[in-house]
Write a protein that holds these residues in place. Structure first.
Motif, PDB file in Angstrom:
ATOM      1  N   ALA A  68       0.800  -1.176   0.068  1.00  0.00           N
ATOM      2  CA  ALA A  68       0.018  -0.172   0.028  1.00  0.00           C
ATOM      3  C   ALA A  68       0.808   1.312  -0.151  1.00  0.00           C
ATOM      4  CB  ALA A  68      -0.960   0.027   1.212  1.00  0.00           C
ATOM      5  N   ASN A 146      -4.953   1.894  -1.522  1.00  0.00           N
ATOM      6  CA  ASN A 146      -4.770   0.306  -1.571  1.00  0.00           C
ATOM      7  C   ASN A 146      -3.787   0.246  -3.134  1.00  0.00           C
ATOM      8  OD1 ASN A 146      -5.964   0.053   0.807  1.00  0.00           O
ATOM      9  ND2 ASN A 146      -7.952  -0.434  -0.351  1.00  0.00           N
ATOM     10  N   SER A 164      -8.374  -2.617  -4.736  1.00  0.00           N
ATOM     11  CA  SER A 164      -6.935  -1.939  -4.715  1.00  0.00           C
ATOM     12  C   SER A 164      -6.801  -1.232  -6.194  1.00  0.00           C
ATOM     13  CB  SER A 164      -5.884  -3.063  -4.742  1.00  0.00           C
ATOM     14  OG  SER A 164      -6.075  -4.012  -5.618  1.00  0.00           O
TER      15      SER A 164
END
Ligand code: ADP
Length: 270
Positions: A68, A146, A164
């Motif tokens: 991340a 993300n 993500s």
């Protein structure tokens, strides 16, 4: 990611100092402490992993190692900036939207502090302040994105679906490049924080605009009168200070101020 490559990668931006941690509790906690101890304006705390990452109301924000982006920018507001501090969260959200657009992804802003891709949360923002007597000494803008699939928390832990960038793009983007682009976009937009244009762009990117939503005052969730603090209505747009404009189900115009508010589409699917 390490201190040296980050410094090099960010060297073209007008930043203060940069501190990188392989692992840390929360970048906002570190930045708040550093700001209190006198960090220069526009200093940044970056980490590869957060073990105590925070959302609002001390909710947990997941930042598993190496997957991340988690960082906090410290601003020491100038006199020009001070009247517009309530817009900082929108500025940060638009900087993430700008960055995702460069990747070919069209993101939206779930008021007040989240960024969505395909109606799923891809990033969160947490703005906190250090006060000195009656005035704000510094503002800490924490952002969590993300990047890779593994950054997304398990479904059962979420109240709102998550995604993500790798999920949306089919490949994982370069984290350092993304960090550079978010900070560059933020700094480029900062001089315009007081402009009408900022509110207009922020409004244009609002998720659920023109749709029925529910806003819940989370602090009152466990209180008996909780229903009094849930408003259902059409999301109209923003006020000048970035608070939310709704038309309630009874037809009244309502302003929802920043606070411990959660916003959901009315036909919640999870
Ligand atoms: P809200 O969704 O009510 O606006 P916050 O903005 O305070 O909540 O964000 C915290 C919440 O976000 C957590 O309670 C959790 O459900 C969710 N969350 C935590 N980590 C992530 C992540 N990496 N990606 C997406 N959602 C997350």
């Amino acid at each position: 990611m390490n201190q040296q490559t980050l410094k090099k990668n960010l060297s073209d931006l007008p930043l203060g100092q940069i501190r990188f941690f392989e692992s840390i509790g929360s970048t906002n906690d570190e930045a708040l402490a550093w700001a209190t101890a006198g960090a220069p304006d526009r200093s940044v705390v970056i980490t590869d992993e957060q073990t105590q990452g925070r959302g609002r109301l001390d909710r947990k924000w997941f930042t598993p190692k190496g997957t991340a982006l988690a960082f906090s920018l410290i601003l020491r507001p100038s006199a020009d900036l001070r009247p517009h501090l309530s817009r900082t969260v929108g500025l940060a959200a638009l900087s993430i939207v700008d960055t995702l657009l460069k990747q070919g992804l069209s993101a939206q802003i779930k008021w007040p502090n989240d960024v969505l891709l395909n109606e799923r949360k891809v990033a969160g923002i947490l703005v906190e302040s250090v006060w000195s007597e009656e005035s704000v000494d510094s503002v800490v803008i924490g952002m969590g994105l993300n990047i890779m699939k593994d950054a997304v928390p398990p479904f059962h832990l979420l109240k709102f679906p998550a995604i993500s960038i790798e999920d949306a793009l089919g490949k994982a983007p370069d984290r350092e490049k993304l960090l550079h682009n978010v900070l560059a976009a933020f700094l480029a937009r900062l001089p315009q924080i007081g402009s009408d244009e900022l509110i207009k762009e922020w409004e244009e990117k609002l998720a659920f605009r023109g749709e029925q939503v529910q806003v819940v005052n989370e602090l009152d969730r466990n209180v008996k009168e909780a229903t009094m603090n849930t408003i259902t209505g059409e999301l109209l747009g923003l006020q000048q200070d970035g608070s939310l404009r709704l038309r309630s189900e009874h037809g009244n115009l309502v302003t929802v101020h920043f606070g411990d508010i959660s916003l959901r589409p009315s036909a919640d699917t999870i």
